[in-house]
Design a protein around this motif. Structure first.
Motif, PDB file in Angstrom:
ATOM      1  N   ALA A  56       0.760  -1.336  -0.041  1.00  0.00           N
ATOM      2  CA  ALA A  56       0.018  -0.156  -0.116  1.00  0.00           C
ATOM      3  C   ALA A  56       0.805   1.253  -0.063  1.00  0.00           C
ATOM      4  O   ALA A  56       1.902   1.307   0.422  1.00  0.00           O
ATOM      5  CB  ALA A  56      -1.133   0.127   1.274  1.00  0.00           C
ATOM      6  N   LYS A  57       0.323   2.267  -0.432  1.00  0.00           N
ATOM      7  CA  LYS A  57       0.946   3.814  -0.341  1.00  0.00           C
ATOM      8  C   LYS A  57       1.484   3.950   1.104  1.00  0.00           C
ATOM      9  O   LYS A  57       2.584   4.508   1.126  1.00  0.00           O
ATOM     10  CB  LYS A  57       0.103   4.580  -0.949  1.00  0.00           C
ATOM     11  CG  LYS A  57       0.805   6.110  -0.933  1.00  0.00           C
ATOM     12  CD  LYS A  57      -0.204   7.121  -1.579  1.00  0.00           C
ATOM     13  CE  LYS A  57       0.488   8.492  -1.699  1.00  0.00           C
ATOM     14  NZ  LYS A  57      -0.405   9.809  -2.065  1.00  0.00           N
ATOM     15  N   ASN A  58       0.600   3.961   2.022  1.00  0.00           N
ATOM     16  CA  ASN A  58       0.755   4.145   3.351  1.00  0.00           C
ATOM     17  C   ASN A  58       1.178   2.748   4.244  1.00  0.00           C
ATOM     18  O   ASN A  58       0.013   2.092   4.106  1.00  0.00           O
ATOM     19  CB  ASN A  58      -0.195   5.003   3.930  1.00  0.00           C
ATOM     20  CG  ASN A  58      -0.081   6.393   3.250  1.00  0.00           C
ATOM     21  OD1 ASN A  58       0.599   7.041   3.228  1.00  0.00           O
ATOM     22  ND2 ASN A  58      -1.429   6.651   2.729  1.00  0.00           N
ATOM     23  N   SER A 139       8.996   4.130   7.622  1.00  0.00           N
ATOM     24  CA  SER A 139       8.308   4.073   6.346  1.00  0.00           C
ATOM     25  C   SER A 139       7.266   5.654   6.313  1.00  0.00           C
ATOM     26  O   SER A 139       7.378   6.302   7.232  1.00  0.00           O
ATOM     27  CB  SER A 139       7.064   2.957   6.611  1.00  0.00           C
ATOM     28  OG  SER A 139       6.422   3.051   7.701  1.00  0.00           O
ATOM     29  N   GLU A 140       6.554   5.856   5.089  1.00  0.00           N
ATOM     30  CA  GLU A 140       6.030   6.934   5.158  1.00  0.00           C
ATOM     31  C   GLU A 140       4.483   6.678   5.242  1.00  0.00           C
ATOM     32  O   GLU A 140       4.139   5.791   4.644  1.00  0.00           O
ATOM     33  CB  GLU A 140       6.043   7.540   3.853  1.00  0.00           C
ATOM     34  CG  GLU A 140       5.498   8.990   3.561  1.00  0.00           C
ATOM     35  CD  GLU A 140       5.755   9.574   2.329  1.00  0.00           C
ATOM     36  OE1 GLU A 140       5.195   9.131   1.321  1.00  0.00           O
ATOM     37  OE2 GLU A 140       6.763  10.203   2.063  1.00  0.00           O
ATOM     38  N   ASP A 143       1.814  10.615   3.980  1.00  0.00           N
ATOM     39  CA  ASP A 143       2.828  11.682   3.230  1.00  0.00           C
ATOM     40  C   ASP A 143       3.124  12.769   4.107  1.00  0.00           C
ATOM     41  O   ASP A 143       4.201  13.560   3.556  1.00  0.00           O
ATOM     42  CB  ASP A 143       1.854  12.433   2.084  1.00  0.00           C
ATOM     43  CG  ASP A 143       1.226  11.406   1.013  1.00  0.00           C
ATOM     44  OD1 ASP A 143       2.066  10.393   0.616  1.00  0.00           O
ATOM     45  OD2 ASP A 143       0.205  11.522   0.597  1.00  0.00           O
TER      46      ASP A 143
END
Length: 513
Positions: A56-58, A139-140, A143
């Motif tokens: 996943a993105k986050n 991790s991010e 954003d």
């Protein structure tokens, strides 16, 4: 669901393209345990804890702590001392940057405004330490904010066909960083995964004082523009013993360091460096000095069969210590080193070194299938058991700093001190606390000083006996330190007082006769 009084258990499941996964969180009064079990078929590259969906993105987990502590002394002196900011990753890797081999796999985190620590430790069952490192990653998240997760590095060497439970996480509170390590070590022993050091009568020479020729070799090497190893010769060790005798220094053991052998993999003495070696050993013992031999781990130098050599991701070659013919060679070599039989050397101990070059990477396979800390464990257990079968009073010295290894270590070596530093006493005193936690009951070899400035060197040499077994690595002036008879006289007084105490405590015994 509640599994029993004082314990709560939560289980949830998920799937990926390769695995069916089951997660289990078990909370009790004193800690939580987090388990991951997978079902399927394939190889495990890593296990990522608290990461969420990494596709996943986050992903990752939020945190409130500000600083972390990891009990592995950095080999690279430019790195911080054990600590790191929570907003920075901690990749204190064994192969490239570690002196504790292996360290305790536990993090201690501090949070501003809260006095106690949060500890997160990695626990593996016996036979399941198929990884080198336990890494703190960032991790991010959304954003704008950083998350974290923890990971191991099985590198594909753990193969699953059916069900497999990964090493699990224990979480608990701790008073401070050392208390976090203590609770981690205690858990390994109380759970039965680790075996404690056997406490009993020890031979007198185990307590030292010791001399070791490594820096003495180095001082000559620097003058000659040669390598340290090239100066490992009988005349140099004769000189050390002669200087000791003239300065009222009475070592009980002497470590003959790198490189007394013709080739690292065969452990046969080089007769050009040490002619009539058995006679020399007998002469040393007649003086009350027990010779010990430095033991190079992993090296394939001089090994004739490429089929038993591992080439890792660093393009270094290492012998596979799980291969039957390599095992046979190690047993034969240790017998030659320690046995009193004819054509053997009759030395009284082994100093194991270079554990940190344990091969890493995906592109090789060991005979046993073991990897990482588990392969290292089998290697060290082989040396330890073989040595004690041949000579029960043989002293095994190494730098393991994890409870899983505790019962195969007679003497913990605190390891190298960086001569760019000027805090020898403080540096090795903290290391001593960590080794005592991980390997309780073992003696401690206090190792070397920097031999750069008199203040820093002598602060350590005159206080080693308050930590463990005194050890002196050089007895002559260097290019930067005019080591003189007054310095040796001060060390002699400390040594003689220490020895008088040990003699009264241990007494003369016949364990090594």
């Amino acid at each position: 669901m509640n599994s029993k009084q004082g314990e709560a258990e939560i289980v949830w499941k998920n799937t990926s393209s390769l695995w069916e996964k089951e997660y289990k969180l078990v909370c009790s009064y004193v800690r939580f345990k987090f388990f991951v079990k997978v079902k399927g078929k394939g190889r495990v590259d890593s296990v990522n804890y608290f990461s969420g969906n990494m596709a996943a993105k986050n992903f990752g987990s939020g945190y409130e702590f500000s600083n972390g502590f990891y009990p592995n002394k950095a080999y690279n002196d430019s790195e911080p001392e054990y600590t790191f900011r929570a907003g920075k990753p901690c990749h204190r890797l064994i192969r490239t940057n570690g002196l504790m081999v292996p360290p305790m796999f536990v993090y201690s985190f501090s949070c501003e405004g809260i006095g106690e620590r949060l500890a997160l430790g990695l626990v593996a069952e016996r036979g399941e330490h198929n990884f080198h490192n336990f890494v703190y990653n960032l991790s991010e998240l959304f954003d704008v904010h950083t998350g974290f997760y923890l990971s191991t590095d099985q590198d594909g060497h753990t193969y699953v066909d059916g069900e497999w439970t990964a090493p699990y996480i224990i979480g608990y509170s701790a008073i401070d960083d050392l208390n976090a390590c203590q609770k981690y070590s205690d858990y390994y022993f109380s759970s039965g995964i680790a075996k404690p050091v056997k406490v009993g009568s020890k031979p007198r020479f185990w307590y030292g004082p010791f001399i070791c020729g490594w820096l003495h070799q180095g001082i000559y090497a620097d003058k000659q523009g040669a390598s340290y190893a090239s100066l490992c010769k009988k005349w140099l060790y004769d000189e050390m013993l002669d200087i000791c005798e003239k300065n009222d220094l009475h070592p009980k053991a002497m470590v003959i360091d790198d490189k007394w052998m013709k080739a690292y993999s065969t452990y046969e003495v080089d007769p050009e460096r040490f002619p009539n070696f058995r006679e020399y050993v007998d002469e040393c013992k007649a003086k009350g000095v027990h010779p010990m031999l430095w033991f190079m781990m992993w090296s394939a130098e001089g090994w004739p069969d490429e089929d038993m050599i591992i080439t890792d991701d660093y393009d270094d070659k290492a012998l596979d210590p799980s291969h039957p013919l390599v095992i046979e060679n190690i047993k034969k070599s240790i017998r030659r080193m320690l046995s009193s039989e004819e054509d053997c050397y009759d030395c009284d101990g082994i100093k194991m070194d270079y554990a940190f070059v344990n091969p890493m990477g995906k592109n090789f396979k060991t005979y046993s299938g073991k990897y990482g800390a588990e392969l290292l464990y089998d290697y060290m257990e082989l040396v330890y058991n073989t040595a004690h079968e041949i000579k029960p009073h043989a002293l095994i010295n190494n730098s393991v700093c994890h409870p899983y290894f505790a019962h195969i270590c007679d003497q913990s070596r605190l390891h190298d001190y960086f001569n760019t530093n000027r805090r020898n006493l403080e540096d090795l005193s903290l290391r001593s606390q960590l080794f005592a936690i991980a390997v309780p009951g073992a003696l401690q070899d206090t190792d070397n000083a920097g031999f750069i400035t008199r203040r820093d060197t002598m602060r350590w040499q005159l206080n080693q006996q308050t930590i463990g077994v005194p050890d002196l690595y050089a007895l002559i002036p260097s290019a930067t330190f005019d080591f003189n008879s007054d310095d040796l006289g001060a060390i002699a007084q400390v040594w003689n007082e220490y020895s008088a105490k040990i003699d009264a405590m241990v007494g003369e015994d016949d364990l090594c006769k």
